[in-house]
Design a protein around this motif. Structure first.
Motif, PDB file in Angstrom:
ATOM      1  N   GLU A 163      27.818  48.431  37.094  1.00 19.64           N
ATOM      2  CA  GLU A 163      28.351  47.074  37.145  1.00 19.64           C
ATOM      3  C   GLU A 163      27.660  46.288  36.033  1.00 19.64           C
ATOM      4  N   ASP A 214      40.348  51.430  28.630  1.00 18.32           N
ATOM      5  CA  ASP A 214      40.444  50.723  29.900  1.00 18.32           C
ATOM      6  C   ASP A 214      39.234  49.817  30.040  1.00 18.32           C
ATOM      7  N   SER A 263      36.635  47.427  32.256  1.00 17.51           N
ATOM      8  CA  SER A 263      36.048  47.511  33.595  1.00 17.51           C
ATOM      9  C   SER A 263      36.731  46.511  34.517  1.00 17.51           C
ATOM     10  N   SER A 264      36.511  46.678  35.786  1.00 13.97           N
ATOM     11  CA  SER A 264      37.056  45.717  36.748  1.00 13.97           C
ATOM     12  C   SER A 264      35.984  44.716  37.171  1.00 13.97           C
ATOM     13  N   ASP A 265      34.935  44.600  36.357  1.00 11.82           N
ATOM     14  CA  ASP A 265      33.872  43.633  36.637  1.00 11.82           C
ATOM     15  C   ASP A 265      34.438  42.218  36.600  1.00 11.82           C
ATOM     16  N   PRO A 307      44.170  45.268  32.188  1.00 14.38           N
ATOM     17  CA  PRO A 307      43.259  46.382  32.492  1.00 14.38           C
ATOM     18  C   PRO A 307      43.012  47.329  31.318  1.00 14.38           C
ATOM     19  N   SER A 308      43.885  47.297  30.301  1.00 14.90           N
ATOM     20  CA  SER A 308      43.721  48.176  29.138  1.00 14.90           C
ATOM     21  C   SER A 308      43.863  47.361  27.858  1.00 14.90           C
ATOM     22  N   THR A 339      38.858  38.510  29.203  1.00 15.14           N
ATOM     23  CA  THR A 339      39.372  38.129  30.514  1.00 15.14           C
ATOM     24  C   THR A 339      40.889  38.102  30.586  1.00 15.14           C
ATOM     25  N   TRP A 341      33.734  39.958  34.617  1.00 16.91           N
ATOM     26  CA  TRP A 341      34.054  39.720  33.209  1.00 16.91           C
ATOM     27  C   TRP A 341      34.438  41.080  32.632  1.00 16.91           C
ATOM     28  N   PRO A 342      35.755  41.390  32.571  1.00 15.62           N
ATOM     29  CA  PRO A 342      36.188  42.725  32.136  1.00 15.62           C
ATOM     30  C   PRO A 342      35.657  43.073  30.745  1.00 15.62           C
TER      31      PRO A 342
END
Length: 186
Positions: free
Chosen positions: A27, A104, A106-108, A78-79, A74, A110-111
């Motif tokens: 993370e 891809d 991250s899904s954090d 997703p990609s 942001t 803040w991507p």
């Protein structure tokens, strides 16, 4: 003989697969005051590069040279389709040609994506643009996946720091090339 070779193959495969695993997801947090889009460096997580900041030159395990690229975005989805170009700001010459990757994020909260490799010339070649102290301009774009229109772009001004040896086992000690006794060599 057939069963002995089958047994050896099974043991080899089990030994190899037993040592291979994916790294645990990490993370990553946003840098302080993170914008909607930023480009920086970092192998595992995004690290901001201040104007004129230093980026280490990494020597890979196969003898290649590279610097890490990372982005945070942001509104990219997703990609992302990422294009980067490294030039010498003193004369505008390409240090390395365009690098394009689809990655891809991250899904954090803040991507982000880190660990994108930008190949660099050998720093020990005469006239190399990879010597310590070399100024770099790193132009980074994120393109729309469907239209290829530029969504974001930024230019990082950085200086190459000293060389560091990259060991992929540092971040993934259970990786396929990191098992000390997989084949009885431990």
């Amino acid at each position: 003989m057939r069963s002995a070779s089958g047994l050896l193959l099974a043991l080899f495969t089990l030994g190899f697969l037993g040592c291979s695993s994916s790294p645990e997801p990490v993370e990553c947090s946003a840098p302080e005051g993170a914008g909607a889009f930023e480009a920086g460096t970092g192998e595992v997580c995004f690290e901001r590069v201040e104007d004129g900041g230093t980026i280490p030159l990494m020597e890979g395990p196969q003898g290649g040279w590279h610097i890490w690229l990372a982005i945070g975005c942001t509104d990219c989805g997703p990609s992302a389709h990422i294009r980067a170009l490294v030039t010498d700001p003193t004369d505008g010459a390409e240090v390395v040609p365009n690098t394009e990757v689809f990655a891809d994020l991250s899904s954090d909260a803040w991507p982000q994506i880190a660990g994108l490799q930008l190949s660099m010339p050998d720093p020990y070649e005469v006239g190399s643009k990879s010597a310590k102290g070399t100024p770099l301009a790193i132009h980074v774009e994120v393109l729309d996946l469907e239209t290829s229109e530029v969504l974001h772009e930024v230019e990082l001004s950085a200086v190459l720091g000293g060389t560091q040896t990259w060991d992929p086992c540092d971040t993934n000690p259970d990786g396929p090339d990191c098992c000390e006794d997989c084949f009885g060599e431990g």
